[in-house]
Design a protein around this motif. Structure first.
Motif, PDB file in Angstrom:
ATOM      1  N   GLY A  59       0.829  -1.197   0.000  1.00 33.00           N
ATOM      2  CA  GLY A  59       0.000   0.000   0.000  1.00 33.00           C
ATOM      3  C   GLY A  59       0.860   1.241   0.000  1.00 33.00           C
ATOM      4  O   GLY A  59       2.072   1.176  -0.129  1.00 33.00           O
ATOM      5  N   ASP A  60       0.185   2.358   0.179  1.00 33.37           N
ATOM      6  CA  ASP A  60       0.851   3.633   0.039  1.00 33.37           C
ATOM      7  C   ASP A  60       1.216   4.188   1.406  1.00 33.37           C
ATOM      8  O   ASP A  60       0.337   4.502   2.198  1.00 33.37           O
ATOM      9  N   PRO A  61       2.520   4.280   1.728  1.00 39.45           N
ATOM     10  CA  PRO A  61       2.890   4.792   3.048  1.00 39.45           C
ATOM     11  C   PRO A  61       2.432   6.235   3.260  1.00 39.45           C
ATOM     12  O   PRO A  61       2.091   6.616   4.372  1.00 39.45           O
ATOM     13  N   VAL A  62       2.397   6.994   2.176  1.00 41.47           N
ATOM     14  CA  VAL A  62       2.074   8.417   2.314  1.00 41.47           C
ATOM     15  C   VAL A  62       0.672   8.602   2.892  1.00 41.47           C
ATOM     16  O   VAL A  62       0.447   9.424   3.769  1.00 41.47           O
ATOM     17  N   ALA A  63      -0.259   7.764   2.411  1.00 46.54           N
ATOM     18  CA  ALA A  63      -1.641   7.902   2.888  1.00 46.54           C
ATOM     19  C   ALA A  63      -1.712   7.726   4.393  1.00 46.54           C
ATOM     20  O   ALA A  63      -2.519   8.377   5.060  1.00 46.54           O
ATOM     21  N   SER A  64      -0.851   6.879   4.945  1.00 46.22           N
ATOM     22  CA  SER A  64      -0.942   6.670   6.387  1.00 46.22           C
ATOM     23  C   SER A  64      -0.114   7.680   7.167  1.00 46.22           C
ATOM     24  O   SER A  64      -0.276   7.818   8.361  1.00 46.22           O
ATOM     25  N   ILE A  65       0.770   8.383   6.498  1.00 44.23           N
ATOM     26  CA  ILE A  65       1.529   9.415   7.216  1.00 44.23           C
ATOM     27  C   ILE A  65       0.679  10.662   7.409  1.00 44.23           C
ATOM     28  O   ILE A  65       0.646  11.248   8.476  1.00 44.23           O
ATOM     29  N   VAL A  66      -0.002  11.083   6.342  1.00 44.09           N
ATOM     30  CA  VAL A  66      -0.603  12.412   6.374  1.00 44.09           C
ATOM     31  C   VAL A  66      -2.061  12.443   6.803  1.00 44.09           C
ATOM     32  O   VAL A  66      -2.615  13.507   6.968  1.00 44.09           O
ATOM     33  N   GLY A  67      -2.703  11.296   6.959  1.00 40.80           N
ATOM     34  CA  GLY A  67      -4.094  11.365   7.360  1.00 40.80           C
ATOM     35  C   GLY A  67      -5.008  11.578   6.167  1.00 40.80           C
ATOM     36  O   GLY A  67      -4.567  11.914   5.075  1.00 40.80           O
ATOM     37  N   GLN A  68      -6.316  11.392   6.410  1.00 44.91           N
ATOM     38  CA  GLN A  68      -7.229  11.227   5.296  1.00 44.91           C
ATOM     39  C   GLN A  68      -7.446  12.498   4.474  1.00 44.91           C
ATOM     40  O   GLN A  68      -7.545  12.434   3.253  1.00 44.91           O
ATOM     41  N   ASP A  69      -7.505  13.658   5.116  1.00 45.16           N
ATOM     42  CA  ASP A  69      -7.922  14.808   4.315  1.00 45.16           C
ATOM     43  C   ASP A  69      -6.769  15.709   3.885  1.00 45.16           C
ATOM     44  O   ASP A  69      -6.944  16.898   3.685  1.00 45.16           O
ATOM     45  N   ALA A  70      -5.581  15.134   3.701  1.00 42.86           N
ATOM     46  CA  ALA A  70      -4.467  15.916   3.170  1.00 42.86           C
ATOM     47  C   ALA A  70      -4.708  16.214   1.690  1.00 42.86           C
ATOM     48  O   ALA A  70      -5.347  15.441   0.994  1.00 42.86           O
ATOM     49  N   THR A  71      -4.186  17.332   1.229  1.00 45.05           N
ATOM     50  CA  THR A  71      -4.417  17.669  -0.175  1.00 45.05           C
ATOM     51  C   THR A  71      -3.501  16.835  -1.059  1.00 45.05           C
ATOM     52  O   THR A  71      -2.481  16.308  -0.625  1.00 45.05           O
ATOM     53  N   LEU A  72      -3.902  16.753  -2.320  1.00 44.73           N
ATOM     54  CA  LEU A  72      -3.133  15.973  -3.288  1.00 44.73           C
ATOM     55  C   LEU A  72      -1.712  16.502  -3.394  1.00 44.73           C
ATOM     56  O   LEU A  72      -0.745  15.749  -3.467  1.00 44.73           O
ATOM     57  N   LYS A  73      -1.584  17.832  -3.376  1.00 43.41           N
ATOM     58  CA  LYS A  73      -0.273  18.457  -3.534  1.00 43.41           C
ATOM     59  C   LYS A  73       0.642  18.046  -2.370  1.00 43.41           C
ATOM     60  O   LYS A  73       1.790  17.654  -2.588  1.00 43.41           O
ATOM     61  N   ASP A  74       0.130  18.096  -1.149  1.00 43.64           N
ATOM     62  CA  ASP A  74       0.922  17.687   0.020  1.00 43.64           C
ATOM     63  C   ASP A  74       1.435  16.273  -0.157  1.00 43.64           C
ATOM     64  O   ASP A  74       2.580  15.962   0.132  1.00 43.64           O
ATOM     65  N   ARG A  75       0.531  15.399  -0.618  1.00 49.81           N
ATOM     66  CA  ARG A  75       0.901  13.997  -0.720  1.00 49.81           C
ATOM     67  C   ARG A  75       1.964  13.787  -1.789  1.00 49.81           C
ATOM     68  O   ARG A  75       2.891  13.005  -1.626  1.00 49.81           O
ATOM     69  N   GLN A  76       1.803  14.498  -2.923  1.00 46.97           N
ATOM     70  CA  GLN A  76       2.783  14.339  -3.989  1.00 46.97           C
ATOM     71  C   GLN A  76       4.150  14.838  -3.554  1.00 46.97           C
ATOM     72  O   GLN A  76       5.180  14.216  -3.838  1.00 46.97           O
ATOM     73  N   GLU A  77       4.171  15.958  -2.833  1.00 46.44           N
ATOM     74  CA  GLU A  77       5.454  16.486  -2.349  1.00 46.44           C
ATOM     75  C   GLU A  77       6.134  15.495  -1.412  1.00 46.44           C
ATOM     76  O   GLU A  77       7.338  15.261  -1.486  1.00 46.44           O
ATOM     77  N   LEU A  78       5.323  14.906  -0.539  1.00 45.06           N
ATOM     78  CA  LEU A  78       5.874  13.973   0.431  1.00 45.06           C
ATOM     79  C   LEU A  78       6.422  12.722  -0.264  1.00 45.06           C
ATOM     80  O   LEU A  78       7.516  12.240   0.055  1.00 45.06           O
ATOM     81  N   THR A  79       5.657  12.216  -1.241  1.00 51.24           N
ATOM     82  CA  THR A  79       6.114  11.049  -2.004  1.00 51.24           C
ATOM     83  C   THR A  79       7.467  11.331  -2.631  1.00 51.24           C
ATOM     84  O   THR A  79       8.385  10.515  -2.591  1.00 51.24           O
ATOM     85  N   GLU A  80       7.579  12.523  -3.196  1.00 48.15           N
ATOM     86  CA  GLU A  80       8.826  12.907  -3.856  1.00 48.15           C
ATOM     87  C   GLU A  80       9.968  12.980  -2.836  1.00 48.15           C
ATOM     88  O   GLU A  80      11.044  12.421  -3.035  1.00 48.15           O
TER      89      GLU A  80
END
Lengths: 542, 327
Positions: free
Chosen positions: B31-52
């Motif tokens: 699965g996606d570690p990012v989804a579990s780091i940032v919580g459910q209502d994080a914005t797409l941009k936040d998640r993409q930055e974190l993945t990077e």
């Protein structure tokens, strides 16, 4: 040299034990509450993760400008009162005087201005608390002005979980911004806490236990009689239940539904059940021209409202409540709990009616065909470890839809894999189950995150969790108006109109609000708030 | 001897590489570690930055090489969820697991040997038969069931023993032990039984079978004919020859005791490595999962190496076999 060091650490160890037993000795005179939860308290940093239980636990230690009462009503917190000026473009907050942080520092306007910067800093997970970029200005030591670019009637709705930190303490420990997930050293505020709340943290062993002690210098009048709270994460549900039944812990959260009767039958504990504010729902991909996992090719059956309504009416919600949820759920007709928006009760569920559902499917042009006598096949994506009995709910839905000739291929997977598949940017699902709690406690959050039209990859800040891509121009317009409307009656009417449109167009199939179930020792009286936060400051222990 | 050890070491290295590779490639499917780091209502941009910034967008071989390079220097990265160095987390949890595993292994080996020998020498005795029947339970019941059963009997019903945790522990530097306090010792009892029960019954049945086998051989008859005492025949001749397979199995079982501690630790909320691993899987904390799997791999490899060396000491026949490897 080595032996000397060993000796020293041995001495330290002995001192620790001595301290522990010394602390345990007068325990009979002191009240210690032992609380077991299924998850960890992963960070003490109040801007580290946006998650209910973590924020709730932190809320015993830290406080916001506002708080929420037992009924979730907004009440004054570190701000004694506030007023809205300049036609809603400026809010003035009058801060409580004489409040001290746990380390003895005074609370004042500088701390509020600092916290406003930190909560929107890089790596903060709570930037949404100050969405729209409000500007914080210190007027004097106990007055803060918040300047807005456009009016926002719900500015302070989620501020009960925007906790105020001590500027001096944070700066002295080099924790001005929350640590990045890829940082090489843990942030100071991740493992230490310094709030103004009724409890302070004296010991924090992540994943083992966290000890909260009463803050004797708290500004308010305590409504609890505790001296100490020991928080223990216990993952395994049977172990949690056993610990409660054997009297080793006083509160467990959550209780597995199948253990409710046994706990209630025991001599020393009971189950406290109440409605939760999270709504569980099903929804469909209404955006793609062709579904990603279905036997229907060349078109998308869910673009037809008759198909969506047929699915809705084929779901026997009463059977799910009774059999799958063992009564611990309140069927929902819409995506927001009446606890947050009471007028929503005016919308009633479309009735469960198999004949009508079959007729709708015939009219939509999906006759039963082939040896299997089915209309079409489609995947249902479902988590199996996220919500109460989520896997079994999906199994029940699969069986129910078979009765209108739809063959569901159930994909029930753990949450980590589930969210990666169905959320932005790929939204790789034709039909899915999800749950939602509006973080602000206000309907606008549901409108903008679940109901507003979204872009293909969910960027742009609107409709990001509208995974099925429901779209209605009037709902979009209402969403924008609701954000800036200050007149409560007009605002509520707009919200109701938007939810009514969604209901008539069957953009979603709301299922229920699941029930909270805590196991509580009979010696303990507590308040179980509908947002499921573990709050110690209303606990009385005999 | 040296050549033998060197060859084992090479094999061990290959095994570790394979473990690292398999573990690391599996993570792409959890699965996606990012989804579990940032919580459910994080914005797409936040998640993409974190993945990077976590390097998750890099190609798989690059991620793997980077992981290996860091791991060789003892750097397993930072836990996504806890924001602390993984090595530190593992070391913090290690004492709990080692204490539980070593005591379980010692109990299983000690009791297993004694009961096995007893059952072999008194084949038709009533007690031996009862013990043998009971051991069937240990072989067939799953660990978690034994654990939950014990908890309900001794914690909920009788209230003699604590149902979860380690009790009070004493710290010696980074090492912690529950053996020095009353509550710590009480907390150990049920997890030790749960974790060691399968091994105990396995070792016992193995010792018995091997002993019976050896007792039928010619040289035992010959030893008796020489008029040696029972004790000498049983322990110097029979037991020693029965030990080779027992050492192999026991060695492997020690590895699995540490690995299977996952279940026991979860049932008893034991703050060890296994419990840490289970939590990490739930939230897709890849660095912790990777480090843990490497650790378990290492334990197996080291234990096997020790077992190989022990063969030499116990079985003289093997010493002749080195120069002409039969494989």
């Amino acid at each position: 040299m080595l032996s000397k060091r060993r000796l020293l650490s041995f001495a330290a160890g002995v001192a620790l034990v001595a301290g522990a037993s010394f602390g345990a000795a007068p325990a009979s005179a002191q009240q210690t509450l032992r609380w077991a939860f299924q998850g960890n308290l992963n960070t003490l940093d109040p801007y580290g993760i946006n998650e209910t239980t973590t924020l709730g636990l932190q809320g015993n230690v830290y406080e916001g400008l506002t708080k929420r009462g037992k009924d979730l009503k907004i009440i004054p917190g570190l701000a004694e009162r506030w007023e809205v000026l300049d036609n809603g473009l400026r809010w003035r907050f009058y801060l409580r005087k004489g409040v001290k942080f746990h380390n003895g520092n005074d609370f004042n306007a500088d701390d509020v201005v600092f916290s406003a910067q930190r909560v929107v800093a890089n790596n903060s997970q709570l930037t949404s608390r100050l969405s729209g970029g409000p500007e914080f200005v210190k007027v004097d030591d106990f007055t803060v002005d918040v300047k807005l670019k456009s009016p926002n009637p719900i500015l302070h709705y989620a501020w009960d979980t925007w906790y105020i930190m001590d500027k001096e303490w944070t700066e002295a420990n080099n924790a001005q911004i929350p640590p990045a997930p890829q940082a090489t050293t843990p942030g100071f505020a991740t493992i230490n806490a310094n709030g103004t709340g009724p409890f302070r943290i004296t010991e924090h062993q992540l994943g083992v236990r966290t000890v909260f002690e009463k803050n004797a210098n708290w500004w308010g009048k305590p409504e609890h009689n505790l001296d100490r709270v020991i928080f223990t994460p216990i993952t395994s549900a049977p172990t949690r239940v056993a610990a409660l039944l054997s009297g080793e812990v006083d509160v467990i959260d959550p209780v597995p539904l199948q253990d409710v009767p046994r706990i209630n039958a025991s001599a020393n504990a009971r189950v406290l059940e109440g409605p939760e504010v999270r709504t569980i729902y099903l929804s469909f991909d209404q955006m793609r021209p062709e579904l990603t996992a279905s036997s229907v090719k060349g078109k998308n059956p869910f673009k037809d409202v008759r198909v969506r309504k047929a699915f809705y009416q084929a779901v026997d919600i009463e059977a799910i409540r009774r059999q799958v949820m063992r009564g611990a759920a309140v069927p929902a007709a819409s995506l927001i709990s009446p606890l947050f928006f009471p007028q929503i009760e005016q919308i009633k569920r479309h009735p469960f009616d198999l004949a009508a559902a079959n007729k709708l499917m015939d009219e939509a042009g999906y006759p039963r065909t082939g040896a299997d006598n089915i209309r079409f096949e489609v995947d249902l994506d479902c988590p199996n470890d996220r919500y109460v009995n989520d896997g079994p709910i999906c199994q029940a839905v699969t069986a129910m839809l078979a009765r209108i000739g739809v063959k569901i291929n159930l994909q029930a997977v753990p949450r980590a894999a589930f969210f990666a598949k169905i959320n932005s940017p790929i939204y790789n699902t034709p039909f899915y189950l999800l749950g939602w709690t509006p973080g602000t406690g206000d309907a606008h959050n549901v409108l903008i995150d679940l109901m507003h039209t979204r872009t293909a990859d969910g960027s742009g800040g609107r409709g990001q969790f509208n995974n099925g891509g429901y779209s209605n121009a009037r709902v979009d317009a209402l969403t924008s108006q609701v954000l800036v409307e200050i007149d409560t009656a007009k605002r509520d009417a707009m919200i109701l109109e938007a939810f009514t449109i969604l209901h008539n167009e069957v953009g979603y199939i709301p299922l229920h609000q699941q029930a909270l179930a805590w196991g509580v020792a009979k010696s303990v009286e507590l308040t179980q708030r509908a947002d499921n936060q573990p709050l110690f400051y209303w606990v009385q222990k005999k | 001897m040296l050549a033998y050890i060197l060859r084992s070491l090479t094999q061990a290295t290959l095994v570790m590489l394979a473990v690292a590779f398999i573990a690391f490639s599996m993570f792409r499917y959890v699965g996606d570690p990012v989804a579990s780091i940032v919580g459910q209502d994080a914005t797409l941009k936040d998640r993409q930055e974190l993945t990077e910034s976590l390097g998750l967008n890099d190609p798989f071989p690059l991620q793997f090489v980077r992981f290996l390079g860091n791991a060789l220097q003892g750097d397993f990265g930072i836990s996504y969820r806890q924001g602390r160095p993984v090595a530190e987390l593992l070391i913090e949890r290690l004492p709990a697991t080692i204490e539980l595993a070593v005591i379980s292994a010692a109990v299983a080996l000690g009791l297993g040997l004694i009961l096995g020998i007893y059952a072999a020498l008194n084949r038709r005795g009533v007690i031996a038969n009862i013990v043998m029947s009971l051991s069937l339970i240990g072989v067939s019941l799953p660990t978690f069931l034994i654990g939950i059963g014990l908890i309900f009997l001794f914690s909920v019903y009788l209230r003699w023993l604590p149902s979860f945790g380690r009790g009070e522990v004493v710290a010696f530097g980074w090492w912690t032990t529950g053996l020095l306090t009353d509550s710590g010792r009480k907390s150990l009892i049920m997890p030790v039984i749960t974790l060691g029960f399968f091994q105990l019954t396995l070792i016992m049945r193995l010792v018995r079978a091997e002993m019976l086998e050896v007792m039928r051989t010619e040289y035992i008859k010959f030893a008796r004919a020489r008029g040696l005492s029972d004790g000498s025949v049983h322990f110097r001749h029979a037991l020693r020859n029965a030990m080779v397979p027992v050492i192999t199995i026991t060695g492997l079982q020690l590895g699995s005791i540490i690995a299977f501690a996952i279940v026991t630790e979860t049932v008893f909320n034991w703050p060890g490595l296994g419990a840490l691993f289970v939590r990490s899987v739930e939230v897709v904390d890849i660095p912790v999962m990777a480090a843990y799997l490497m650790f378990v791999g290492l334990v197996f490899v080291v234990v096997n190496l020790i077992v190989d060396v022990l063969y030499f000491l116990v079985d003289p026949r093997l010493r002749g076999g080195i120069t002409v490897p039969s494989r």
